[in-house]
Design a protein around this motif. Structure first.
Motif, PDB file in Angstrom:
ATOM      1  N   ASP A   1      -6.293   0.245   0.578  1.00  0.00           N
ATOM      2  CA  ASP A   1      -7.082   0.980   1.569  1.00  0.00           C
ATOM      3  C   ASP A   1      -6.643   2.445   1.632  1.00  0.00           C
ATOM      4  O   ASP A   1      -5.459   2.745   1.752  1.00  0.00           O
TER       5      ASP A   1
ATOM      6  N   ARG B   1      -7.340  -5.221   1.522  1.00  0.00           N
ATOM      7  CA  ARG B   1      -7.058  -3.841   1.944  1.00  0.00           C
ATOM      8  C   ARG B   1      -5.714  -3.335   1.412  1.00  0.00           C
ATOM      9  O   ARG B   1      -5.117  -2.435   2.001  1.00  0.00           O
TER      10      ARG B   1
ATOM     11  N   GLY C   1     -11.296  -0.784  -0.683  1.00  0.00           N
ATOM     12  CA  GLY C   1      -9.858  -0.877  -0.401  1.00  0.00           C
ATOM     13  C   GLY C   1      -9.233  -2.212  -0.758  1.00  0.00           C
ATOM     14  O   GLY C   1      -8.110  -2.509  -0.347  1.00  0.00           O
TER      15      GLY C   1
ATOM     16  N   ARG D   1       0.840  -1.208   0.000  1.00  0.00           N
ATOM     17  CA  ARG D   1       0.000   0.000   0.000  1.00  0.00           C
ATOM     18  C   ARG D   1       0.868   1.248   0.000  1.00  0.00           C
ATOM     19  O   ARG D   1       0.598   2.215  -0.718  1.00  0.00           O
TER      20      ARG D   1
END
Lengths: 369, 326
Positions: B42, B39, B35, B11
């Motif tokens: 996210d 995630r 997300g 991420r």
């Protein structure tokens, strides 16, 4: 008690009639008072491309039979469909994503004829599209180019450009999953793309009736949330007008259009095919009567812009163009071992470099490492 | 510098590169407001908006095929496939189209794009979610197939992949997404994934793996150390291209080698590594090369997966045999 609803979208009714602007005899469908979407000069340019295409088919087939050219797919019979659609685009900003049966569209968009010859001669250099020419390479994997066209159109739009992308494919390609996935995505993101389906009646030997139970291919478009249109694919003016309308819609942000161009493959699937095994001669004859080139010539003759001497001059010019392109292609040096590896990646990998050295010194070089 | 798990490192890499390069866009299923199912994206929808973090129709072929078109338009797409096994739905686009675009256009067009997908078992997923199919893409010349094993590499290799002019299939270790943690610099940096990484030094045997298998190999190495067997552990990082020099050097230093991967034995990527070593490191080998892999059977339902996965015990046993072999 009311009758339960068992079908809200009943499938019935006759297929829509294709849009036609130019009759087989070369007269305007709307009569003498109607205004064609192309002027005489544009039609002469279009005719030149159509005749170039036909002459190339003849020359290429003849050379292929002599072993001097590779297997390729002739446009024969589909010239109005290919040329009318291509001329509705602006080569300075719009893109064509081809299949493999669209020679005059590629030439009009800026591909040197010798590139096409090199590609179908099996020379790796034939895959190169010159910088600035807005064409993707010819696509052999049926329908695989459709999602590329959607992504390209969408990406250009995301970057604020007003470009439109036209993608060619056939009736057989519409049975592939990529067709569905591409149309579906194009509808969702309103990509400025024109799905130009050339329904030429055949996918090699499989007839159109085995591809879909639907009356037309174009009627699938509303299922994806956009418009479809059926045109007489042997009518240069109808194809041009329908494509131009789709281009204008896409450029204005109106999203995709599915155009079904109803035409007919007058020749074989490719030079390795034998259509006499599955096409009836009388069916072929009926389509020969609807030859897209004759139709334009009849119209221009009636306008005083076409006659035998003009035709002879055009044929001579076209013949020279094709001969010069074949000569230029023959002058290109044959491929080398380096061509096998170059452009796989931006740079050769260590293993590739080692394998290339092995080609260059086979007796003493290292084994594949 | 902060401690992150692999998902957080991914991420961080995505957000870092999106902030630095407007051309970078994300495509995938459920990656927007949700997300991503793990995630991985996210917060990125909130930060960069729906035109750069794009929820796609449920169609892997369209995600990859349109990503190729987006790349040709001048953007830098990073496509997420929810599980690598589902990338088979886009196999023709990845292998025939994305991988070959540069070659077939003689360099005019490059598919500068990344396909991210988690793979591997051990987290009790439903059927077909755990298949380790990375090797099936390793014949797609023109594609790079890479697989980080730790958070530092995950960020640095993903940044390198997004900046790479060639298409990269970035295979993420599903099993280690949250469990593997490590220090990750907050700055942008790249890891040269073309070079294998020696993650542990030992003189007696060389264990080779990638992704989750590297961590299995490291745990095996700790166990072997208690028996007096010191293992070198090599993370190849990249299957395609393969750092032949790196693995050859690491095996020549010990003369013994065990390869670990989750995919079935037959035609697994271990075969490629073993054949390469048999040719290139033949005279330094003191024992047969062993492979510890999934069995030649389809990936099972979750209740049976611990028997399927190559675990520490099997690696230790194979290493012991190899270390004692003449």
């Amino acid at each position: 008690m009311s009758t339960p609803v068992i079908s809200q979208f009943p499938y019935r009714g006759d297929p829509v009639a294709p849009v036609r602007l130019l009759e087989v005899d070369g007269t305007l469908t709307g009569g003498g008072g109607s205004v064609p979407p192309m002027d005489d000069e544009q039609m002469l340019s279009a005719l030149w491309l159509m005749m170039l295409s036909r002459a190339f088919d003849d020359k290429g087939t003849s050379l292929q039979r002599q072993g001097r050219f590779g297997t390729f797919s002739a446009v024969r019979g589909q010239e109005a469909s290919v040329v009318g659609s291509a001329l509705a685009l602006d080569p300075a900003r719009d893109w064509i994503v081809p299949q493999y049966r669209e020679l005059p569209a590629l030439v009009n968009h800026g591909l040197p004829l010798e590139s096409f010859i090199l590609y179908f001669s099996g020379h790796p250099a034939g895959g190169y599209i010159p910088e600035g020419v807005r064409l993707l390479p010819i696509q052999i994997s049926i329908a695989a180019q459709l999602p590329h066209a959607v992504g390209l159109a969408w990406g250009l739009r995301l970057q604020g450009l007003d470009a439109v992308v036209l993608v060619y494919f056939g009736d057989g390609a519409s049975s592939e999953g990529d067709f569905h996935e591409a149309c579906n995505l194009a509808g969702v993101v309103k990509a400025p793309v024109i799905f130009f389906l050339q329904n030429n009646g055949w996918a090699i030997s499989t007839p159109r009736s085995r591809q879909t139970a639907a009356r037309t291919f174009a009627e699938r478009a509303p299922g994806y949330g956009f418009d479809g249109v059926v045109v007489d694919g042997n009518d240069l003016l109808a194809v041009y007008a329908a494509t131009r309308a789709a281009v204008e819609r896409a450029r204005a942000g109106g999203g995709p259009t599915l155009i079904e161009s109803q035409t007919y493959r007058l020749g074989a699937h490719n030079t390795a095919d034998d259509p006499t095994r599955y096409v009836a001669e009388e069916v072929l004859d009926s389509w020969r009567d609807r030859d897209p080139i004759l139709r334009v010539q009849r119209y221009l003759a009636a306008c005083g812009r076409w006659n035998e001497s003009i035709a002879a001059k055009a044929q001579e010019e076209i013949s020279q163009t094709i001969d010069a392109a074949f000569a230029a292609a023959r002058a290109v040096a044959p491929p080398t071992a380096e061509d096998l590896f170059l452009h796989t990646y931006a740079e050769l990998t260590e293993r590739q470099a080692r394998q290339l050295r092995e080609y260059e010194m086979p007796a003493t070089g290292p084994a594949n490492g | 510098m902060s401690v992150m798990n692999i998902l957080e490192a991914i991420r961080d890499a995505l957000g870092t590169e999106m902030a630095a390069d407007d051309r970078v866009i994300l495509l995938g299923q459920d990656i927007g407001k949700f997300g991503g199912i793990f995630r991985a994206t996210d917060g990125l929808y909130a930060q960069f908006g729906g035109e750069r973090v794009i929820d796609m129709p449920l169609a892997e072929g369209a995600i990859i095929g349109s990503a190729l078109g987006l790349a040709l338009s001048g953007l830098r797409p990073v496509a997420e496939i929810q599980f690598l096994g589902f990338a088979r739905q886009a196999f023709h686009q990845i292998v025939s189209q994305v991988a070959r675009m540069r070659h077939r256009s003689r360099g005019r067009f490059a598919a500068s794009m990344v396909i991210r997908a988690p793979f591997g078992g051990g987290v009790r997923t439903p059927e077909l979610h755990s298949d380790a199919v990375e090797c099936q893409f390793a014949q797609a010349q023109g594609l790079k197939v890479i697989a980080p094993s730790n958070p530092y590499d995950a960020k640095g290799m993903l940044l390198a992949a997004i900046r790479d002019p060639d298409p990269v299939l970035f295979c993420e270790p599903l099993h280690g997404y949250r469990s593997i943690k490590g220090d990750v610099p907050s700055s942008a940096y790249t890891v040269d994934f073309s070079k294998a990484n020696v993650v542990r030094q030992g003189n007696d045997i060389t264990l080779i793996g990638w992704s989750s298998a590297v961590n299995v190999a490291l745990r095996a190495a700790e166990a072997l150390a208690t028996e007096g067997i010191e293992a070198t552990v090599v993370d190849i990082r990249s299957l395609l291209p393969l750092d032949v020099g790196g693995i050859v050097a690491a095996v020549e230093s010990t003369g013994r080698c065990v390869i670990v991967h989750e995919a079935p034995l037959t035609a697994g990527f271990g075969a490629e590594i073993a054949a390469t070593l048999a040719r290139e490191a033949f005279y330094s080998l003191q024992a047969p090369i062993e492979r510890v892999t999934g069995p030649d059977a389809p990936y099972p339902l979750a209740g049976a997966e611990q028997m399927y996965l190559p675990g520490v015990d099997r690696v230790v046993a194979a290493a012991r045999r190899t270390a004692q072999g003449q």
